[in-house]
Write an enzyme that holds these catalytic residues in place. Structure first.
Site, PDB file in Angstrom:
ATOM      1  N   THR A  71       0.810  -1.225   0.000  1.00 31.66           N
ATOM      2  CA  THR A  71       0.000   0.000   0.000  1.00 31.66           C
ATOM      3  C   THR A  71       0.843   1.275   0.000  1.00 31.66           C
ATOM      4  OG1 THR A  71      -0.096  -0.201   2.408  1.00 31.66           O
ATOM      5  CG2 THR A  71      -1.985  -1.037   1.159  1.00 31.66           C
ATOM      6  N   SER A  72       2.161   1.151   0.010  1.00 32.53           N
ATOM      7  CA  SER A  72       3.059   2.280   0.259  1.00 32.53           C
ATOM      8  C   SER A  72       3.025   3.345  -0.832  1.00 32.53           C
ATOM      9  CB  SER A  72       4.486   1.752   0.410  1.00 32.53           C
ATOM     10  OG  SER A  72       5.413   2.820   0.444  1.00 32.53           O
TER      11      SER A  72
END
Length: 337
Positions: A76-77
């Site tokens: 999700t970064s």
């Protein structure tokens, strides 16, 4: 950005980002006035504050003669996605080492979809914690060196003294913008993950002399883990620019009241904040980072600050994450259509 000439900076973002008053939201909530620093509009691949730290990190990579950058993070970064975009812009190869717990399949949505579009090489590590990604990056770097490449490792989240230097400019922008708006800033509030952003904002206060109050709302780590990281990073970054500065522990203000059930798990308060901001200000937030931190900013505005005071919420980005939470965001409104 006022940094010494010996600090190389790669041109990646469009600055200054706007400072906007959230008039309708503030009127609805009561309490302190809320403003938003639009670091979601830095211009690179859907934007985000990490563009700032990547400016100084890629500046160092280029100065060192690197041809490949390696970084890591969860799928999700935002930092990972922006690293891939920065590498594309600067003509470097990029390897993203991503945490995949228990070998679970990774949906091609949000930031992960963009990592593919940007042409990054993806390496998955089936590990339980983000800390375990660092050795995986080292292994990739050794393999690349054996193949004749010149890799440069960027720590997860950009957390490093060099990365922290990238946020000095953000504080300087805010000082000028608040003067232009005729307001004093009583607090800067934002999502704090690796600690890099908070380190840079505290350093920026030292450099500018403004010492604006900085409140990080952690979205993953505990206060006990995050505070010493920030203290170390601020003082190490200060040394890089010849600033003899120390920071008292109480100056590092971190709150973990708004994490909810954990990292990347939507919270009720965060989802309510997303809905409210979209419908009062047309401003989009995401469930992982900015939704939770905006919920915290609103709570602080009502319960801990007074009418007439000014809170600046730093929109750190994360727009692609909206599309990874389609079911949760649609939720009870699925029948609206």
């Amino acid at each position: 950005m006022t940094l010494p000439d010996h600090v190389p900076v790669a041109a990646l973002g469009e600055y200054p980002t706007p400072l906007q008053e959230l008039k309708r939201l503030s009127s609805r909530l009561g309490g302190a006035r809320l403003w938003v620093k639009r670091d979601d509009l830095t211009g690179l691949a859907f934007g985000g504050s990490k563009t700032r730290s990547l400016g100084t990190l890629f500046g160092r990579a280029l100065a060192d003669g690197a041809d490949t950058v390696i970084t890591c993070g969860p799928t999700t970064s935002n930092h990972v996605r922006l690293t891939a975009a920065a590498a594309s812009r600067l003509g470097l190869n990029v390897v993203l080492v991503l945490r995949r717990p228990s070998g679970a399949p990774v949906p091609l949505q949000g930031n992960m979809l963009l990592n593919h579009v940007l042409g990054a090489r993806l390496v998955y590590a089936d590990v339980d914690s983000l800390a375990e990604l660092e050795p995986a990056m080292e292994r990739v770097a050794r393999e690349l060196k054996d193949q004749g490449a010149k890799p440069f490792i960027i720590p997860g989240g950009g957390y490093s003294p060099v990365g922290a230097l990238g946020y000095v400019g953000l504080v300087q922008e805010l000082v000028q913008q608040s003067e232009d708006a005729g307001i004093g800033i009583d607090a800067m509030v934002f999502a704090s993950g690796s600690g890099c952003i908070q380190s840079g904002l505290l350093l920026g206060g030292m450099v500018s002399g403004a010492r604006l109050p900085v409140i990080g709302l952690t979205i993953n780590r505990s206060v006990a883990e995050l505070r010493p990281r920030i203290l170390h990073d601020v003082e190490a970054a200060a040394r890089l620019i010849g600033l003899d500065a120390t920071l008292a522990e109480e100056e590092v203000r971190v709150l973990d009241d708004y994490i909810g059930a954990g990292y990347a798990i939507p919270s009720d308060a965060g989802m309510a904040a997303i809905d409210l901001l979209a419908r009062t200000e047309g401003l989009l937030l995401d469930p992982c980072y900015t939704g939770k931190s905006m919920a915290g900013a609103m709570d602080l505005a009502v319960r801990h600050f007074k009418p007439g005071q000014n809170i600046v919420f730093i929109h750190t980005g994360g727009t692609p994450g909206v599309f990874s939470y389609a079911e949760q965001l649609a939720g009870a409104r699925a029948d609206d259509a």
